[in-house]
Scaffold this active site. Structure first.
Site, PDB file in Angstrom:
ATOM      1  N   ASP A  45      31.274  44.703  37.564  1.00  0.00           N
ATOM      2  CA  ASP A  45      29.951  45.291  37.355  1.00  0.00           C
ATOM      3  C   ASP A  45      29.220  44.604  36.202  1.00  0.00           C
ATOM      4  O   ASP A  45      29.847  44.160  35.241  1.00  0.00           O
ATOM      5  CB  ASP A  45      30.113  46.782  37.041  1.00  0.00           C
ATOM      6  CG  ASP A  45      28.800  47.539  37.133  1.00  0.00           C
ATOM      7  OD1 ASP A  45      27.862  47.032  37.784  1.00  0.00           O
ATOM      8  OD2 ASP A  45      28.713  48.636  36.551  1.00  0.00           O
ATOM      9  N   ARG A  58      18.479  38.967  39.560  1.00  0.00           N
ATOM     10  CA  ARG A  58      19.839  39.492  39.664  1.00  0.00           C
ATOM     11  C   ARG A  58      20.796  38.489  40.315  1.00  0.00           C
ATOM     12  O   ARG A  58      21.963  38.392  39.936  1.00  0.00           O
ATOM     13  CB  ARG A  58      19.830  40.802  40.468  1.00  0.00           C
ATOM     14  CG  ARG A  58      19.129  41.953  39.771  1.00  0.00           C
ATOM     15  CD  ARG A  58      19.075  43.175  40.671  1.00  0.00           C
ATOM     16  NE  ARG A  58      20.408  43.616  41.045  1.00  0.00           N
ATOM     17  CZ  ARG A  58      21.160  44.428  40.303  1.00  0.00           C
ATOM     18  NH1 ARG A  58      20.704  44.879  39.137  1.00  0.00           N
ATOM     19  NH2 ARG A  58      22.359  44.798  40.705  1.00  0.00           N
ATOM     20  N   THR A  91      30.127  49.623  50.629  1.00  0.00           N
ATOM     21  CA  THR A  91      29.353  50.124  51.766  1.00  0.00           C
ATOM     22  C   THR A  91      27.969  50.574  51.310  1.00  0.00           C
ATOM     23  O   THR A  91      27.020  50.592  52.104  1.00  0.00           O
ATOM     24  CB  THR A  91      30.086  51.304  52.433  1.00  0.00           C
ATOM     25  OG1 THR A  91      30.460  52.263  51.428  1.00  0.00           O
ATOM     26  CG2 THR A  91      31.345  50.832  53.158  1.00  0.00           C
ATOM     27  N   GLU A  92      27.842  50.936  50.027  1.00  0.00           N
ATOM     28  CA  GLU A  92      26.560  51.381  49.483  1.00  0.00           C
ATOM     29  C   GLU A  92      25.656  50.220  49.071  1.00  0.00           C
ATOM     30  O   GLU A  92      24.439  50.396  48.892  1.00  0.00           O
ATOM     31  CB  GLU A  92      26.776  52.293  48.278  1.00  0.00           C
ATOM     32  CG  GLU A  92      27.368  53.661  48.607  1.00  0.00           C
ATOM     33  CD  GLU A  92      28.870  53.605  48.862  1.00  0.00           C
ATOM     34  OE1 GLU A  92      29.523  52.637  48.400  1.00  0.00           O
ATOM     35  OE2 GLU A  92      29.379  54.520  49.527  1.00  0.00           O
ATOM     36  N   ASN A  93      26.238  49.030  48.893  1.00  0.00           N
ATOM     37  CA  ASN A  93      25.450  47.886  48.425  1.00  0.00           C
ATOM     38  C   ASN A  93      24.411  47.421  49.442  1.00  0.00           C
ATOM     39  O   ASN A  93      23.479  46.680  49.089  1.00  0.00           O
ATOM     40  CB  ASN A  93      26.364  46.713  48.070  1.00  0.00           C
ATOM     41  CG  ASN A  93      27.089  46.903  46.753  1.00  0.00           C
ATOM     42  OD1 ASN A  93      28.137  46.318  46.509  1.00  0.00           O
ATOM     43  ND2 ASN A  93      26.545  47.737  45.880  1.00  0.00           N
ATOM     44  N   ARG A 213      37.109  48.303  34.967  1.00  0.00           N
ATOM     45  CA  ARG A 213      35.680  48.271  35.274  1.00  0.00           C
ATOM     46  C   ARG A 213      34.939  47.657  34.096  1.00  0.00           C
ATOM     47  O   ARG A 213      35.134  48.046  32.943  1.00  0.00           O
ATOM     48  CB  ARG A 213      35.111  49.658  35.556  1.00  0.00           C
ATOM     49  CG  ARG A 213      33.605  49.557  35.868  1.00  0.00           C
ATOM     50  CD  ARG A 213      33.030  50.780  36.478  1.00  0.00           C
ATOM     51  NE  ARG A 213      31.653  50.507  36.913  1.00  0.00           N
ATOM     52  CZ  ARG A 213      31.065  51.083  37.935  1.00  0.00           C
ATOM     53  NH1 ARG A 213      31.702  51.970  38.649  1.00  0.00           N
ATOM     54  NH2 ARG A 213      29.825  50.775  38.260  1.00  0.00           N
TER      55      ARG A 213
END
EC number: 2.5.1.-
Length: 272
Positions: A45, A58, A91-93, A213
């Site tokens: 991240d 980005r 899956t959210e990306n 993380r």
């Protein structure tokens, strides 16, 4: 980017030359080679924030994160880690801006193809997890090529979590289990933790021992929910493009300094 996997000529002798090298880099503590976590998972991240600090888009951060992937993979292989799982695309990306998603997919395709020879040389096996059928054809093709060309490697397994989500994985396993029960291939009375393990994505085992993380966030973001039940969590403020071996070492030392009771008491561990 000048880092390369330096373990090519001595695949099976990582620990022999690694420990002195680590100490020369100024580590205050010595990593115990007998207590290396077998499975390390990393939530990579901070790419966007890294790029923003530099006044760039980005995608610039994502491109500069490749070096962190190489350095972390190399460091884990040297230490004797059996499996490294990197959270590459959730899956959210897909909900991110189309330009960023398209750029990520293009980067994924080119990077996988470019890194296959390095994986082969270093005895590392590529094993993606997630619903890769929804990835671009080019990505699927290169992944298949990487899987095929590294399938006989006996060293560390590198798992790339692509179009992956912990809830997706568990729901997918439940559907498969129900189908087998309907077809009399499984019985309700036999369902327990070990039984369910058979229906979780075959390539995500074993359980995660250390989850890292980066970027200062303190959550696991739907990553390996089943496998991380007893994982030690290590959070670092370092943004992923800046993550290097020294940060990996810090995480492993943190792991080794913790008492992993796994439901038992400290006294029971001492008696053992």
């Amino acid at each position: 980017m000048h880092h390369k996997f330096l373990l090519t000529k001595k695949k099976h002798k990582f620990a022999v030359w690694f420990w002195p090298k680590a100490n020369k880099k100024g580590m205050k503590e010595t990593i115990d080679p007998s207590k290396i976590p077998a499975h390390i998972a990393v939530i990579m991240d901070g790419n966007g924030r890294w790029a923003k600090k530099r006044g760039a888009a980005r995608l610039f951060g994502h491109r500069n994160a490749i070096e962190a992937v190489r350095d972390t993979t190399e460091g884990c292989a040297e230490l004797g880690v059996k499996r490294l799982t990197l959270y590459a695309f959730s899956t959210e990306n897909w909900n991110r801006p189309k330009l960023e998603v398209d750029g990520l997919m293009s980067l994924l395709i080119s990077t996988i193809k470019k890194e296959i020879p390095t994986l082969v040389k270093n005895n590392i096996r590529l094993q993606p997890i997630g619903d890769i059928t929804h990835l671009p054809v080019g990505a699927q093709k290169n992944l298949a090529l990487g899987i095929e060309q590294t399938k006989d490697n006996t060293g560390m397994i590198l798992s790339l979590a692509l179009n992956y989500g912990g809830r997706w994985e568990i729901s997918h396993a439940v559907k498969d289990l129900i189908d087998d029960i309907k077809e009399n291939k499984a019985e309700v009375d036999n369902i327990d933790i070990n039984f369910i393990n058979q229906y979780i994505d075959k390539h995500t085992a074993p359980d995660v021992e250390l989850m890292i993380r980066t970027s200062g966030e303190h959550r696991i973001s739907n990553f390996l929910l089943w496998q991380a039940a007893y994982a030690e969590l290590h959070f670092t403020e370092t943004l992923w493009p800046d993550f290097r071996k020294k940060h990996l070492y810090e995480a492993i030392l943190d792991f080794q300094n913790r008492e992993r009771r796994l439901g038992k008491t400290s006294e029971q561990l001492i008696q053992k």
